[in-house]
Design an enzyme around this catalytic site. Structure first.
Site, mmCIF file in Angstrom:
data_model
loop_
_atom_site.group_PDB
_atom_site.id
_atom_site.type_symbol
_atom_site.label_atom_id
_atom_site.label_comp_id
_atom_site.label_asym_id
_atom_site.label_seq_id
_atom_site.Cartn_x
_atom_site.Cartn_y
_atom_site.Cartn_z
ATOM 1 C CD GLU A 184 -3.197 0.354 0.200
ATOM 2 O OE1 GLU A 184 -2.723 1.240 -0.542
ATOM 3 O OE2 GLU A 184 -4.415 0.165 0.305
ATOM 4 C CG ASP A 185 -0.843 4.579 -1.904
ATOM 5 O OD1 ASP A 185 -1.561 3.780 -1.264
ATOM 6 O OD2 ASP A 185 -1.320 5.460 -2.635
ATOM 7 N NE ARG B 158 -2.991 8.351 -9.522
ATOM 8 C CZ ARG B 158 -3.598 7.926 -8.417
ATOM 9 N NH1 ARG B 158 -2.892 7.530 -7.384
ATOM 10 N NH2 ARG B 158 -4.915 7.919 -8.329
ATOM 11 C CG ASP C 291 -6.262 8.656 6.024
ATOM 12 O OD1 ASP C 291 -5.637 9.216 6.911
ATOM 13 O OD2 ASP C 291 -7.264 9.181 5.495
ATOM 14 C CG PHE D 167 -4.023 15.638 0.997
ATOM 15 C CD1 PHE D 167 -4.920 14.579 1.036
ATOM 16 C CD2 PHE D 167 -3.467 15.994 -0.230
ATOM 17 C CE1 PHE D 167 -5.257 13.895 -0.126
ATOM 18 C CE2 PHE D 167 -3.797 15.309 -1.388
ATOM 19 C CZ PHE D 167 -4.701 14.265 -1.336
HETATM 20 P P1 IMP Z 1 -8.094 4.721 4.150
HETATM 21 O O1 IMP Z 1 -9.108 3.752 3.613
HETATM 22 O O2 IMP Z 1 -8.725 5.818 4.951
HETATM 23 O O3 IMP Z 1 -6.970 4.048 4.904
HETATM 24 O O4 IMP Z 1 -7.499 5.506 2.938
HETATM 25 C C1 IMP Z 1 -6.790 4.895 1.995
HETATM 26 C C2 IMP Z 1 -6.762 5.661 0.705
HETATM 27 O O5 IMP Z 1 -7.052 7.072 0.833
HETATM 28 C C3 IMP Z 1 -5.369 5.593 0.181
HETATM 29 O O6 IMP Z 1 -5.161 4.396 -0.535
HETATM 30 C C4 IMP Z 1 -5.277 6.830 -0.653
HETATM 31 O O7 IMP Z 1 -5.778 6.566 -1.938
HETATM 32 C C5 IMP Z 1 -6.166 7.822 0.035
HETATM 33 N N1 IMP Z 1 -5.391 8.750 0.878
HETATM 34 C C6 IMP Z 1 -5.391 8.838 2.225
HETATM 35 N N2 IMP Z 1 -4.594 9.816 2.657
HETATM 36 C C7 IMP Z 1 -4.069 10.383 1.542
HETATM 37 C C8 IMP Z 1 -3.143 11.471 1.330
HETATM 38 O O8 IMP Z 1 -2.640 12.143 2.253
HETATM 39 N N3 IMP Z 1 -2.825 11.742 0.039
HETATM 40 C C9 IMP Z 1 -3.331 11.050 -1.019
HETATM 41 N N4 IMP Z 1 -4.201 10.029 -0.856
HETATM 42 C C10 IMP Z 1 -4.564 9.701 0.416
HETATM 43 MG MG MG Z 2 -4.440 4.258 -2.694
#
Ligand code: IMP
Ligand code: MG
Length: 178
Positions: free
Chosen positions: A102-103, A168, A106, A155
């Site tokens: 995963e990148d 990206r 969050d 962010f």
């Molecule tokens: P989660 O489901 O809340 O853990 O969020 C996961 C997805 O939200 C990631 O795979 C990203 O695509 C997006 N995301 C969350 N934080 C960021 C950020 O700071 N920058 C860009 N994308 C984010």
């Molecule tokens: Mg993502």
């Protein structure tokens, strides 16, 4: 390029390409030394494409494989509401040792969905590697095996991560400038 403008917002360098390379080496080494056998890396698109590519170049485990998936939500029948599915998993992954790439993690909602869908495929084991982690936003109990860097709730964009689908391609990771 200390600053970059994307749409109407200004971003400043937060993690340089050199630091990213060090983080990637560290995670790769941890994975190489983890004892995992015949791993199938699963890269979660789109955000993880650059990270996955750099990680893979440093993996020295025999019989390493990689696949790419996307999580997609669609409206199911009225009774089921919104349903998630994994797109791209075109092969049998039963009994495989999975390492999710995963990148960023969050809230952890995406990760939880991916893991529950992978478990249905009767995999042997699931480990998770993420470049970035936002501990203050994380709401899940799922253990994350390999964390590149924990960051505040800012962010961020670049190195695969997008702001409204752009940014990206940036080699550094930037954060929103206040
Ligand atoms: P989660 O489901 O809340 O853990 O969020 C996961 C997805 O939200 C990631 O795979 C990203 O695509 C997006 N995301 C969350 N934080 C960021 C950020 O700071 N920058 C860009 N994308 C984010
Ligand atoms: Mg993502």
């Amino acid at each position: 390029m200390n600053e970059v403008n994307l749409k109407d917002k200004t971003f400043e360098v937060f993690i340089s390409d050199t630091e990213i390379a060090e983080i990637v080496h560290s995670i790769s080494n941890q994975i190489n030394n983890s004892g995992v056998k015949d791993p199938l890396f699963i890269s979660v698109l789109n955000g993880s494409f650059m990270f996955s590519s750099d990680i893979m170049k440093n993996i020295t485990i025999p019989n390493t494989e990689i696949s790419f998936i996307k999580l997609s939500s669609y409206l199911g029948t009225e009774s089921t509401g919104s349903v998630d599915e994994l797109i791209g998993l075109g092969k049998d992954i039963k009994n495989r040792n999975i390492i999710i790439l995963e990148d960023i993690i969050d809230t952890g909602i995406t990760l939880e969905k991916i893991i529950s869908l992978l478990k249905k495929e009767e995999v042997a084991d699931i480990k998770v590697a993420t470049l970035l982690f936002k501990p203050d936003a994380y709401t899940k109990d799922i253990h994350i095996d390999f964390i590149g860097k924990s960051i505040p709730n800012d962010f961020v964009v670049g190195y695969g991560l997008d702001f409204d689908e752009i940014g990206r391609n940036l080699p550094h990771i930037y954060k929103l400038k206040n």
